[in-house]
Design an enzyme around this catalytic site. Structure first.
Site, mmCIF file in Angstrom:
data_model
loop_
_atom_site.group_PDB
_atom_site.id
_atom_site.type_symbol
_atom_site.label_atom_id
_atom_site.label_comp_id
_atom_site.label_asym_id
_atom_site.label_seq_id
_atom_site.Cartn_x
_atom_site.Cartn_y
_atom_site.Cartn_z
ATOM 1 N N ARG A 25 -4.938 105.098 144.748
ATOM 2 C CA ARG A 25 -3.807 105.538 143.916
ATOM 3 C C ARG A 25 -3.965 105.133 142.442
ATOM 4 O O ARG A 25 -2.971 104.888 141.756
ATOM 5 C CB ARG A 25 -2.478 104.997 144.444
ATOM 6 C CG ARG A 25 -2.035 105.592 145.759
ATOM 7 C CD ARG A 25 -1.368 106.938 145.564
ATOM 8 N NE ARG A 25 -1.223 107.623 146.846
ATOM 9 C CZ ARG A 25 -0.117 107.614 147.588
ATOM 10 N NH1 ARG A 25 0.932 106.974 147.180
ATOM 11 N NH2 ARG A 25 -0.093 108.262 148.718
ATOM 12 N N ARG A 29 1.915 106.528 139.245
ATOM 13 C CA ARG A 29 3.122 106.310 138.436
ATOM 14 C C ARG A 29 3.149 105.012 137.650
ATOM 15 O O ARG A 29 3.976 104.863 136.749
ATOM 16 C CB ARG A 29 4.359 106.403 139.335
ATOM 17 C CG ARG A 29 4.778 107.829 139.608
ATOM 18 C CD ARG A 29 5.874 107.884 140.650
ATOM 19 N NE ARG A 29 5.381 107.404 141.937
ATOM 20 C CZ ARG A 29 6.144 107.231 143.018
ATOM 21 N NH1 ARG A 29 7.425 107.455 142.956
ATOM 22 N NH2 ARG A 29 5.607 106.827 144.145
ATOM 23 N N ARG A 38 2.624 114.294 134.568
ATOM 24 C CA ARG A 38 3.413 114.786 135.697
ATOM 25 C C ARG A 38 4.673 115.504 135.211
ATOM 26 O O ARG A 38 5.056 116.537 135.759
ATOM 27 C CB ARG A 38 3.787 113.636 136.615
ATOM 28 C CG ARG A 38 4.261 114.136 137.953
ATOM 29 C CD ARG A 38 4.763 113.027 138.805
ATOM 30 N NE ARG A 38 6.128 113.326 139.179
ATOM 31 C CZ ARG A 38 6.765 112.798 140.200
ATOM 32 N NH1 ARG A 38 6.150 111.911 140.942
ATOM 33 N NH2 ARG A 38 7.986 113.120 140.476
ATOM 34 N N ASP A 75 -3.412 115.502 147.512
ATOM 35 C CA ASP A 75 -2.679 114.739 148.522
ATOM 36 C C ASP A 75 -3.123 115.170 149.908
ATOM 37 O O ASP A 75 -3.544 116.312 150.097
ATOM 38 C CB ASP A 75 -1.166 114.929 148.372
ATOM 39 C CG ASP A 75 -0.398 113.858 149.135
ATOM 40 O OD1 ASP A 75 -0.276 112.739 148.618
ATOM 41 O OD2 ASP A 75 0.034 114.137 150.268
ATOM 42 N N TYR A 152 2.767 113.323 160.065
ATOM 43 C CA TYR A 152 3.675 113.958 159.101
ATOM 44 C C TYR A 152 4.076 115.352 159.567
ATOM 45 O O TYR A 152 5.227 115.770 159.401
ATOM 46 C CB TYR A 152 3.015 114.043 157.719
ATOM 47 C CG TYR A 152 2.860 112.696 157.049
ATOM 48 C CD1 TYR A 152 3.896 112.139 156.299
ATOM 49 C CD2 TYR A 152 1.689 111.960 157.173
ATOM 50 C CE1 TYR A 152 3.765 110.902 155.700
ATOM 51 C CE2 TYR A 152 1.547 110.711 156.577
ATOM 52 C CZ TYR A 152 2.593 110.189 155.841
ATOM 53 O OH TYR A 152 2.460 108.963 155.253
HETATM 54 O O1 1CP Z 1 -5.558 107.900 142.961
HETATM 55 C C1 1CP Z 1 -5.448 108.421 144.092
HETATM 56 O O2 1CP Z 1 -5.667 107.768 145.113
HETATM 57 C C2 1CP Z 1 -5.095 109.869 144.005
HETATM 58 C C3 1CP Z 1 -4.894 110.810 145.027
HETATM 59 C C4 1CP Z 1 -4.015 110.561 146.251
HETATM 60 C C5 1CP Z 1 -4.464 110.211 147.519
HETATM 61 C C6 1CP Z 1 -5.877 109.819 147.938
HETATM 62 C C7 1CP Z 1 -2.623 110.780 146.337
HETATM 63 C C8 1CP Z 1 -1.729 111.129 145.228
HETATM 64 N N1 1CP Z 1 -2.253 110.659 147.659
HETATM 65 C C9 1CP Z 1 -3.358 110.301 148.392
HETATM 66 C C10 1CP Z 1 -3.439 110.086 149.835
HETATM 67 C C11 1CP Z 1 -2.194 109.994 150.650
HETATM 68 N N2 1CP Z 1 -1.047 110.715 150.544
HETATM 69 C C12 1CP Z 1 -2.105 109.185 151.800
HETATM 70 C C13 1CP Z 1 -3.211 108.318 152.331
HETATM 71 C C14 1CP Z 1 -3.332 107.031 151.599
HETATM 72 C C15 1CP Z 1 -2.179 106.086 151.727
HETATM 73 O O3 1CP Z 1 -1.920 105.595 152.838
HETATM 74 O O4 1CP Z 1 -1.525 105.836 150.689
HETATM 75 C C16 1CP Z 1 -0.825 109.376 152.353
HETATM 76 C C17 1CP Z 1 -0.242 108.706 153.580
HETATM 77 C C18 1CP Z 1 -0.152 110.353 151.556
HETATM 78 C C19 1CP Z 1 1.195 110.917 151.788
HETATM 79 C C20 1CP Z 1 2.052 110.664 150.616
HETATM 80 N N3 1CP Z 1 1.938 111.342 149.442
HETATM 81 C C21 1CP Z 1 3.026 109.660 150.455
HETATM 82 C C22 1CP Z 1 3.417 108.611 151.494
HETATM 83 C C23 1CP Z 1 4.597 109.070 152.220
HETATM 84 C C24 1CP Z 1 5.176 108.122 153.236
HETATM 85 O O5 1CP Z 1 6.166 107.473 152.885
HETATM 86 O O6 1CP Z 1 4.695 108.041 154.363
HETATM 87 C C25 1CP Z 1 3.545 109.782 149.162
HETATM 88 C C26 1CP Z 1 4.645 108.987 148.534
HETATM 89 C C27 1CP Z 1 2.819 110.841 148.530
HETATM 90 C C28 1CP Z 1 2.954 111.312 147.127
HETATM 91 C C29 1CP Z 1 1.824 110.977 146.238
HETATM 92 N N4 1CP Z 1 0.482 111.301 146.470
HETATM 93 C C30 1CP Z 1 -0.284 110.896 145.401
HETATM 94 C C31 1CP Z 1 0.592 110.281 144.451
HETATM 95 C C32 1CP Z 1 0.174 109.732 143.119
HETATM 96 C C33 1CP Z 1 1.900 110.331 144.978
HETATM 97 C C34 1CP Z 1 3.180 109.866 144.309
HETATM 98 C C35 1CP Z 1 3.823 111.078 143.778
HETATM 99 C C36 1CP Z 1 4.461 110.967 142.467
HETATM 100 O O7 1CP Z 1 3.837 111.172 141.412
HETATM 101 O O8 1CP Z 1 5.672 110.719 142.509
#
Ligand code: 1CP
Length: 343
Positions: A25, A29, A38, A75, A152
């Site tokens: 990540r 943010r 964003r 994502d 999911y």
């Molecule tokens: O820097 C990076 O790692 C960029 C890319 C990236 C990756 C590899 C994002 C951007 N998401 C992911 C993988 C991801 N997405 C996973 C696997 C890794 C982990 O466990 O964190 C999972 C479970 C998700 C699903 C997801 N997407 C969640 C979790 C939901 C939950 O509560 O179970 C969330 C909050 C997101 C949104 C998201 N994805 C990525 C970002 C930067 C964000 C936040 C969104 C924003 O800008 O508000």
């Protein structure tokens, strides 16, 4: 030509004097420049599908910190969307999806080869990044592992214990396994296209692997990872893959060897000395600083960082966090971590 990218050298099994480093990540943010981009994109999904802006946010942490790897900004829930699921994000809450509760939910989905039109902007992001990244920076593509993505798709949202997915697995194993199989095969097609578009390493995120036990872990975490990795390597000889069966505990042992992964990412609960003894003999270990240190900083951040580097220094190691950096992290703490690693 001898490999000069540090991350690729570690994944090839080399022990380096200082480990390469990146952060899960890392585009996110906690960075003001991410929040600004964003806002320009409108919302999170629009950012993922805007290749120019997605490439821009991928590059932001590389410019600021000089990490050894950039991870594609996208994502794990884009693949379900490409398969026809409804996906949206509720600000401040997280993802929402249409749910799969039985056979009809599954038959509504598209086939494994019908995803590429939808995912074309993601491949474009990778093509832009291959041109824009510094020559020593490795480009990582990724997907969610089938079990994690299925949790999911079944629940329609993130869940603390993956209850709905476990319930479907018990109630209708045929449908559950058909979903795992579809995600396994579709992930192969998606990741293979990512490699053709420029991804040099693939990472498989099984964020909820820790809730699978015994036989279920073998069937729904290990076996799909093994199938994805062996097929990707058959299509792209020499492709390095990092597996992340998060919170696997004792089941981390042997995971890299059995799946063919070159690197094994570990969460912050794993003792790095234990990892050096039980995991590093099978290949590169990636991890595993607790992301909370990026919020709290101070001497503990430096001590913990040095302790992880020291514990894993006799084998191949990629420094990373044990999970994603959180939005409340202090960007200056990342500099402190890098200073502690690189001196
Ligand atoms: O820097 C990076 O790692 C960029 C890319 C990236 C990756 C590899 C994002 C951007 N998401 C992911 C993988 C991801 N997405 C996973 C696997 C890794 C982990 O466990 O964190 C999972 C479970 C998700 C699903 C997801 N997407 C969640 C979790 C939901 C939950 O509560 O179970 C969330 C909050 C997101 C949104 C998201 N994805 C990525 C970002 C930067 C964000 C936040 C969104 C924003 O800008 O508000």
């Amino acid at each position: 030509m001898a490999q000069t990218k540090k991350l690729l050298r570690s994944l090839a099994g080399e022990t380096l004097p200082t480990p390469p480093v990146w952060m899960m990540r890392q585009a996110g943010r906690y960075l003001p420049e991410y929040r600004a981009t964003r806002a320009r994109a409108g919302d999170f999904l629009s950012l993922c599908y805007n290749s120019d802006l997605a490439a821009e946010v991928t590059l932001q942490p590389i410019r600021r910190y000089g990490f050894d790897a950039a991870i594609l900004f996208a994502d794990i829930l884009l693949l379900p969307q490409a398969l026809g699921a409804d996906v949206w994000f509720v600000t401040g809450e997280g993802p929402r999806l249409s749910t799969i509760t039985g056979a009809e939910g599954l038959t509504r989905l598209k086939g494994k080869d019908d995803i590429h039109d939808h995912l074309a902007p993601i491949y474009d992001t990778l093509r832009i990044l291959t041109r824009e990244l510094p020559s020593h920076t490795t480009l990582i593509g990724f997907a969610g592992a089938p079990w994690t993505v299925a949790t999911y798709m079944i629940a329609g949202r993130g869940t603390p214990d993956q209850g709905p997915a476990h319930a479907l697995k018990t109630a209708d194993r045929t449908i559950f396994e058909a979903l795992i199989d579809l995600l396994t095969e579709a992930s192969i097609e998606y990741l293979s296209m990512q490699v053709m578009a420029g991804a040099e390493v693939i990472k498989l995120f099984d964020s909820w692997a820790g809730s699978l036990n015994g036989e279920d872990f073998a069937k729904y975490a290990l076996a799909p990872a093994k199938r994805i990795i062996s097929e990707l390597k058959a299509r792209h000889p020499g492709l390095p893959v990092i597996a992340f069966p998060r919170q696997a505990g004792e089941a981390y042992i042997g995971f890299a060897k059995e799946t063919g992964a070159d690197g094994l990412a570990i969460d912050a609960a794993v003792d790095p000395h234990w990892a050096a003894r039980h995991l590093q003999p099978d290949g590169c270990v990636q991890g595993n600083l607790d992301p909370k240190h990026m919020v709290t900083g101070g001497p503990a951040l430096v001590e913990e960082t040095r302790a992880i580097v020291a514990a894993l220094k006799t084998g191949p190691h990629i420094f990373n966090l044990g999970h994603g950096i959180t939005p409340d992290a202090d960007p200056d703490n990342v500099h402190r971590m890098l200073e502690a690693i690189r001196g």
